[in-house]
Enzyme design. Structure first.
Site, PDB file in Angstrom:
ATOM      1  N   CYS A  98       0.318  -0.890  -0.060  1.00 20.31           N
ATOM      2  CA  CYS A  98       0.274  -0.084   0.246  1.00 20.31           C
ATOM      3  C   CYS A  98       0.476   1.006   0.043  1.00 20.31           C
ATOM      4  O   CYS A  98       1.513   1.707  -0.898  1.00 20.31           O
ATOM      5  CB  CYS A  98      -1.024   0.257   0.932  1.00 20.31           C
ATOM      6  SG  CYS A  98      -2.279   1.240   0.745  1.00 20.31           S
ATOM      7  N   HIS A 190      -3.823  -5.056   0.604  1.00 19.56           N
ATOM      8  CA  HIS A 190      -3.324  -5.125   2.659  1.00 19.56           C
ATOM      9  C   HIS A 190      -3.478  -6.857   2.198  1.00 19.56           C
ATOM     10  O   HIS A 190      -4.209  -7.544   3.503  1.00 19.56           O
ATOM     11  CB  HIS A 190      -3.757  -4.868   3.107  1.00 19.56           C
ATOM     12  CG  HIS A 190      -3.546  -3.280   3.259  1.00 19.56           C
ATOM     13  ND1 HIS A 190      -2.231  -3.365   4.057  1.00 19.56           N
ATOM     14  CD2 HIS A 190      -3.691  -2.404   2.946  1.00 19.56           C
ATOM     15  CE1 HIS A 190      -2.387  -1.691   3.924  1.00 19.56           C
ATOM     16  NE2 HIS A 190      -3.178  -1.184   3.454  1.00 19.56           N
ATOM     17  N   GLU A 192      -1.456  -8.756   4.979  1.00 24.60           N
ATOM     18  CA  GLU A 192      -1.705  -8.462   6.515  1.00 24.60           C
ATOM     19  C   GLU A 192      -3.356  -8.577   6.639  1.00 24.60           C
ATOM     20  O   GLU A 192      -3.816  -8.651   8.015  1.00 24.60           O
ATOM     21  CB  GLU A 192      -0.348  -7.951   7.444  1.00 24.60           C
ATOM     22  CG  GLU A 192      -1.361  -6.579   7.350  1.00 24.60           C
ATOM     23  CD  GLU A 192      -0.747  -5.326   5.336  1.00 24.60           C
ATOM     24  OE1 GLU A 192      -0.897  -4.301   6.439  1.00 24.60           O
ATOM     25  OE2 GLU A 192      -1.036  -6.856   4.874  1.00 24.60           O
TER      26      GLU A 192
END
Length: 241
Positions: A98, A190, A192
């Protein structure tokens, strides 16, 4: 394999009890990979000016996301841009997530702007434009036509650095993933972020978003993101010659 995580933000304190901070999110992400015991994450709060003493302290680096903008006139952002130049000069493996994806693009000659398309929120798909040898083969029984990840961004890369290759693209985000040389990889999504965390981020921002966007973003969370596939692909990217 030692991977340095360059932390560009801190998860809001009231979210940390439920979702953990970025170190916990990335640790959980890579725990899903094959041979995950061979991966050691080391954390550097570059937001506070903390960097490795030597660039070879780690085998590769990940630049995290951030609420900040890569175009902000902040000392720590300028310092990070300088560090990206150092990584490039040494041909050191680096993956940007990002904000990190946008920082790599900006530092190496690309351009990043606030998108006139608004917020990218929820689980969003990008078409894979180019299949790389390091990409994991275990997505949906080997289907590599697209990849879905949690998104949470307003800024976008609108111009790539010279010699960068587009790996994933969508109508909303033209440069969802790119590679530069064999050492830089940018990912707008993302991997994560869990869908639960994304849900809470959407809820937090609901007062500044249209009802239509909030509803469509919540609905998108019913789609399972390809986080494990992306995590394994990142590990493979670091391990590739």
């Amino acid at each position: 394999m030692k991977i340095g995580l360059l932390l560009c933000d801190v998860v809001r304190e009231h979210f940390q009890v439920k979702h953990g901070g970025y170190p916990q999110m990335f640790t959980h992400l890579f725990a899903s990979c094959q041979q995950n015991d061979a991966i050691e994450l080391v954390f550097y709060a570059v937001l506070d000016g903390h960097y490795p003493q030597e660039i070879d302290e780690c085998d590769g680096y990940i630049i995290s996301g951030s609420r900040a903008c890569v175009n902000d006139d902040e000392a720590w952002i300028h310092a990070l841009e300088d560090y990206v130049h150092q990584l490039n000069e040494r041909q050191k493996k680096c993956v940007g997530i990002c904000f990190g994806h946008q920082m790599i693009a900006k530092a190496l000659g690309g351009k990043v702007e606030r998108s006139d398309k608004g917020w990218g929120l929820g689980v969003m798909a990008c078409q894979l434009m180019k299949i790389m040898p390091w990409m994991a083969k275990n997505r949906n029984g080997g289907d590599l036509s697209e990849v879905s990840l949690v998104m949470s961004h307003q800024d976008q890369v609108i111009c790539l650095p010279d010699s960068a290759s587009v790996l994933a693209s969508s109508e909303f985000c033209s440069y969802g993933m790119f590679q530069l040389g064999s050492h830089f990889l940018g990912i707008q999504g993302h991997p994560e972020f869990s869908t639960d965390y994304c849900h809470d981020l959407i809820k937090l921002r609901s007062t500044i978003l249209s009802a239509e966007l909030v509803n469509s973003s919540f609905l998108s969370l019913k789609v399972a993101p390809d986080a494990t596939w992306m995590a394994q692909s990142i590990v493979n990217f670091f391990a590739a010659d």
